[in-house]
Design a protein around this motif. Sequence first.
Motif, mmCIF file in Angstrom:
data_model
loop_
_atom_site.group_PDB
_atom_site.id
_atom_site.type_symbol
_atom_site.label_atom_id
_atom_site.label_comp_id
_atom_site.label_asym_id
_atom_site.label_seq_id
_atom_site.Cartn_x
_atom_site.Cartn_y
_atom_site.Cartn_z
ATOM 1 N N HIS A 68 0.814 -1.221 0.000
ATOM 2 C CA HIS A 68 0.000 0.000 0.000
ATOM 3 C C HIS A 68 0.844 1.266 0.000
ATOM 4 C CE1 HIS A 68 -3.444 -2.500 0.820
ATOM 5 N NE2 HIS A 68 -2.817 -3.021 1.861
ATOM 6 N N MET A 69 2.152 1.118 -0.195
ATOM 7 C CA MET A 69 3.079 2.231 0.027
ATOM 8 C C MET A 69 2.687 3.519 -0.701
ATOM 9 S SD MET A 69 7.206 2.164 -0.117
ATOM 10 C CE MET A 69 7.310 0.496 0.411
ATOM 11 N N TYR A 70 2.184 3.400 -1.924
ATOM 12 C CA TYR A 70 1.909 4.611 -2.716
ATOM 13 C C TYR A 70 0.438 4.998 -2.713
ATOM 14 C CZ TYR A 70 6.625 3.737 -4.227
ATOM 15 O OH TYR A 70 7.975 3.522 -4.229
ATOM 16 N N GLU A 71 -0.366 4.290 -1.923
ATOM 17 C CA GLU A 71 -1.774 4.654 -1.875
ATOM 18 C C GLU A 71 -1.990 5.829 -0.931
ATOM 19 O OE1 GLU A 71 -4.008 1.135 -0.897
ATOM 20 O OE2 GLU A 71 -2.982 0.021 -2.496
ATOM 21 N N GLU A 72 -3.135 6.496 -1.082
ATOM 22 C CA GLU A 72 -3.460 7.561 -0.139
ATOM 23 C C GLU A 72 -3.747 6.939 1.217
ATOM 24 O OE1 GLU A 72 -6.601 10.075 -1.403
ATOM 25 O OE2 GLU A 72 -5.338 11.164 -2.810
ATOM 26 N N ALA A 73 -3.222 7.565 2.264
ATOM 27 C CA ALA A 73 -3.378 6.988 3.594
ATOM 28 C C ALA A 73 -4.859 6.873 3.972
ATOM 29 C CB ALA A 73 -2.639 7.839 4.616
ATOM 30 N N GLY A 74 -5.660 7.830 3.497
ATOM 31 C CA GLY A 74 -7.073 7.819 3.847
ATOM 32 C C GLY A 74 -7.831 6.646 3.250
ATOM 33 N N SER A 75 -7.232 5.982 2.238
ATOM 34 C CA SER A 75 -7.949 4.891 1.591
ATOM 35 C C SER A 75 -7.735 3.563 2.319
ATOM 36 C CB SER A 75 -7.495 4.765 0.140
ATOM 37 O OG SER A 75 -6.164 4.291 0.095
ATOM 38 N N LEU A 76 -6.856 3.546 3.313
ATOM 39 C CA LEU A 76 -6.608 2.299 4.036
ATOM 40 C C LEU A 76 -7.751 2.008 5.006
ATOM 41 C CD1 LEU A 76 -2.838 2.529 5.030
ATOM 42 C CD2 LEU A 76 -3.861 1.628 2.950
ATOM 43 N N ALA A 77 -7.894 0.712 5.355
ATOM 44 C CA ALA A 77 -8.856 0.346 6.390
ATOM 45 C C ALA A 77 -8.345 0.839 7.742
ATOM 46 C CB ALA A 77 -9.038 -1.159 6.416
ATOM 47 N N LEU A 78 -9.260 0.988 8.699
ATOM 48 C CA LEU A 78 -8.867 1.573 9.976
ATOM 49 C C LEU A 78 -7.714 0.803 10.632
ATOM 50 C CD1 LEU A 78 -9.371 3.698 12.102
ATOM 51 C CD2 LEU A 78 -10.969 2.146 13.200
ATOM 52 N N GLY A 79 -7.795 -0.530 10.579
ATOM 53 C CA GLY A 79 -6.736 -1.330 11.189
ATOM 54 C C GLY A 79 -5.387 -1.026 10.563
ATOM 55 N N GLN A 80 -5.388 -0.899 9.223
ATOM 56 C CA GLN A 80 -4.132 -0.605 8.534
ATOM 57 C C GLN A 80 -3.633 0.791 8.868
ATOM 58 O OE1 GLN A 80 -5.779 -1.352 4.676
ATOM 59 N NE2 GLN A 80 -4.702 -3.312 4.493
ATOM 60 N N GLN A 81 -4.573 1.704 9.103
ATOM 61 C CA GLN A 81 -4.148 3.051 9.479
ATOM 62 C C GLN A 81 -3.439 3.025 10.834
ATOM 63 O OE1 GLN A 81 -7.465 5.763 9.168
ATOM 64 N NE2 GLN A 81 -7.556 5.568 6.951
ATOM 65 N N ARG A 82 -3.922 2.159 11.724
ATOM 66 C CA ARG A 82 -3.250 2.041 13.028
ATOM 67 C C ARG A 82 -1.835 1.506 12.845
ATOM 68 N NH1 ARG A 82 -6.167 2.929 17.254
ATOM 69 N NH2 ARG A 82 -8.423 2.955 17.048
ATOM 70 N N ILE A 83 -1.694 0.546 11.929
ATOM 71 C CA ILE A 83 -0.371 -0.018 11.659
ATOM 72 C C ILE A 83 0.537 1.051 11.066
ATOM 73 C CG2 ILE A 83 0.865 -1.778 10.348
ATOM 74 C CD1 ILE A 83 -0.777 -2.977 12.478
ATOM 75 N N LEU A 84 -0.062 1.882 10.186
ATOM 76 C CA LEU A 84 0.702 2.986 9.605
ATOM 77 C C LEU A 84 1.258 3.887 10.711
ATOM 78 C CD1 LEU A 84 -0.529 5.186 6.661
ATOM 79 C CD2 LEU A 84 0.733 6.145 8.533
ATOM 80 N N GLU A 85 0.441 4.127 11.713
ATOM 81 C CA GLU A 85 0.904 4.980 12.811
ATOM 82 C C GLU A 85 2.104 4.348 13.524
ATOM 83 O OE1 GLU A 85 -1.997 6.526 15.531
ATOM 84 O OE2 GLU A 85 -2.176 8.206 14.145
ATOM 85 N N ILE A 86 2.092 3.020 13.619
ATOM 86 C CA ILE A 86 3.235 2.361 14.266
ATOM 87 C C ILE A 86 4.487 2.534 13.402
ATOM 88 C CG2 ILE A 86 4.153 0.150 15.061
ATOM 89 C CD1 ILE A 86 1.300 -0.641 15.765
ATOM 90 N N ALA A 87 4.313 2.367 12.081
ATOM 91 C CA ALA A 87 5.452 2.556 11.182
ATOM 92 C C ALA A 87 5.997 3.982 11.318
ATOM 93 C CB ALA A 87 5.034 2.297 9.735
ATOM 94 N N ARG A 88 5.092 4.946 11.425
ATOM 95 C CA ARG A 88 5.519 6.341 11.555
ATOM 96 C C ARG A 88 6.282 6.549 12.854
ATOM 97 N NH1 ARG A 88 0.577 9.997 11.477
ATOM 98 N NH2 ARG A 88 0.474 9.395 13.655
ATOM 99 N N ALA A 89 5.752 5.946 13.930
ATOM 100 C CA ALA A 89 6.438 6.059 15.217
ATOM 101 C C ALA A 89 7.812 5.413 15.141
ATOM 102 C CB ALA A 89 5.596 5.422 16.315
ATOM 103 N N LEU A 90 7.920 4.271 14.453
ATOM 104 C CA LEU A 90 9.210 3.586 14.349
ATOM 105 C C LEU A 90 10.193 4.393 13.519
ATOM 106 C CD1 LEU A 90 8.118 -0.108 13.820
ATOM 107 C CD2 LEU A 90 9.168 0.915 15.850
#
Lengths: 345, 597
Positions: free
Chosen positions: B488-510
């Motif tokens: 999903h790297m090049y997709e808009e963040a808003g298009s992800l499912a909520l669970g994936q958005q939470r994972i994105l936040e972890i990646a950002r924190a890391l």
Amino acid sequence: MDMAIALILSQDGITNGAIYALLALALVLVFAVTRVIFIQQGEFVAYGALTLAMMQSGVLPATVWLLVAMGALVTVLDGGLALKAGQGRRAAGVAGWNLGYPLALAAVVGGLAVDALPLALQVLLTLAIVVPMGPMMYRLMYQPIASAPVLVLLIVSVALHIAMVGLGLLFFGAEGQRTPAFSEFSLELGPLMVSAQTLWVVAVSVLLIVALYQFFGRTLYGKALRATAINRVGAQLMGISPTLAGKLTFFLAAFIGALSGVLIAPITTIYYDTGFLIGLKGFVAAIIGGLASYPLAAAGALAVGLLEAFASFWASAYKEVIVFTLIIPVLLWRSLTSHHVEEEE
Amino acid sequence: MRADRLVLGAFVALLLLVPAILSPYYVTLLNYIGLYAMVALGLVLLTGVGGLTSFGQAAFVGLGAYTTAALTTATDLPGWLAWAGASPWLTLLVGLLLTAAVAVLIGSLTLKLSGHFLPLGTIAWGISLYFLFGTMESLGGHTGISGIPAIALFGWTLDEGGEIYYLIWAFLLVAMLTTHNLLDSREGRAIRALKGGRVMAEAMGVDTSRSRMVIFVIAALLACASGWLYAHMQRFVNPTPFGVHIGIEYLFMAVVGGAGYVWGAIVGAGVITVLKQWLQNWLPSLLGATGNFETIVFGLLMVLVLHRAREGLWPILRKLVPVRTVRRTLDADAEPLPRRTLPKAGELILEAKEVTRRFGGLVANNNMSLEVRAGEILALIGPNGAGKSTMFNQISGVDTPTSGEVLFLGKPVAGHDSREIARMGMSRTFQHVKLLPTMSVLENVAIGAHLRSNKGVLSSAWRLDRAEEARILKEAARQIERVGLAEHMYEEAGSLALGQQRILEIARALCADPCLLLLDEPAAGLRFKEKEALGELLKKLRAEGMATLIVEHDMDFVMSLVDRVVVMEFGQKIAEGLPDEIQQNPAVLEAYLGGVE
């Protein structure tokens, strides 16, 4: 400067300050309830003053036609929705208030010899024409985007301000107008001659502020508006319609604006675009209150009025510059005491 | 040849040919469009991207115009300023410096406050300056200043419309290029986070007040440069074009054209300028009166645009331009970003000592103590209303305890803002996901690396940041792959499912390379397989020495993952221990199940 001049200037300052206070209260109210920064408040002032002036010169005020046009649009939109939902009676009600009323008003104002009417009736008719534009404006311009960010609402306000100034020029022409004073008598207080109009302005302002205070403290609608101002979603969940709150707020703001215009028309010459500067001074006062506090805004308004009066004596060319620079120390103080990063709505 | 460069090349070639083909009338019109577009470009940055606005841009234009007008026409400049009158290029410099100083002053007064204080402040500033221009004798009052010299460039005097045309459009294209570059950089991501993501950006170490200031000053400088060009094109200035109403017109241009897009500035300036010309000819005869009636149309048009197409015209027009957005390429050879040395396993990372937080009479946290060590995962659990979120706020420095203290790496957290805490090595996710929905997943994660890089606005604008940018993006991509979002790297963040958005936040924190990870309900909304993967990731991080504090509701997830558990109820700690012990603890069972009979 001697005492007499100082007193005259103070009188001027307090008179203008009272008007700015009314406008500032309306601005704070509109912002708190709807998040709209009501830039076009000043145009309601000008429309009020100039509609009255047109009546007094025996011309049918063109603002009536604006009211008819806005009402027709509302009728098409809301009446259409009601018809689609099969609510025939509601559609009739919408048409009655939004189309019937303006047309009836146009007939009355056009049919009577308005310039011969007593002043009180002229003022009443002026308010009857200008004030309903407030809620109609909310319905047409803000209701469809009521949940938009503050910034978008602000740009809409500015756009409407621009449009209203243009319409003002079309309706009233480029000439300034001044209406005759409400009454000729004046009061002698030592060295100071207090004109009747000053007393009118101050008395009406004080009365209106007290009335608003009672309205917000005692009545159901007033409390509903306060609830909306404090928590929009919470109020909505308790059954307070944000649309109704918006329209009611705009009604009050338009009323305050038009009435202020009627009150100052005998003191200052009003041009089609004068309202902007008057409204902005109300803004300076509202900003002093942080767009949130009514008493601070009122105090700020008096300060703006006095500063303006004295500035026009000492450095009349720089009067506006001085008044608008007043917000710098206010903003500085607010900025220094604020440490919080918040999300914009 | 890439399609986008081809189209751009064709556009520039067309611009070069214009004075040769079109009549002087159209050249003049294009000159104005160029000048206005430059101001509108500043508003694109400020309003469309940054979520702020200014009605005082016309006053900045005036500042640029009057500075050069006054300096180049004065005959008796004081000695210390005499050098400036020698050439318009020097007065441009003076104007830019003066404008920057004024913008910084206004900005520092209003930018810390809510966003609507800036526009109100700029209205007041615009009016003040307008009246000042009109009343100051030395600036010619309302009649203005005439006899301004033309600009000379390498001995070529630009004294005709068709000549200064090239200078205006060169300025505009350079401004557009630098703005475009800036937005696609580390600073640009911080700027794009201003609209709707300030709290998140601060938690990632972005100084959002500074970013606001940066765009406000850039917008003012663009306006000033436009004013300088205007003064030397007209060879005459008076106050009229610098009033607040013209400032409002500039905002209209940006909004109608598309306030979120660099090209929206040209579109908006073009549409409004041509429309204004046309309406000014046509309306007065229609209405039978003279005056600026075009404002009626502009005002209503503006409302219509905001109701129907809030993004403006450019997104609609863009579909006609045969250019696709170019996907970012990752440089696999980029050097990794520097990493902090993680504390040794078992070392004390976070310590809360007898933290009490009262809200009036309510005690939300009472005497809470806990500690987290490197290489362990601690779970904070408890029923709804137990005070977990309040505790989380005390630890992350969002709130300050009434008594007691929180030590992170031995230093108190209280009194530091989110940025400093991020810098110290604490990184967090949010209970209610905070990301920038229209930015790609890659860019969202890259914000996490803000503090691990340092290229500023100027290097970004002139593309001197590419080496560092490649390192940031490589790191962001590495973290995205690590959490399993690579596809999903090049997709808009808003298009992800909520669970994936939470994972994105972890990646950002890391991506911030923390030594303590604070996760607020990371498993909420995840499917079983995703939870498993998240558990694996957290275990891997633990093995690397990461300290993790997690607030969570999902018992299965918590009990199979964490090393120790702290249980809260009614603001107090009721139990602490290994997962197995906690599951047997009578107090915990009572809290969750209402007691064992």
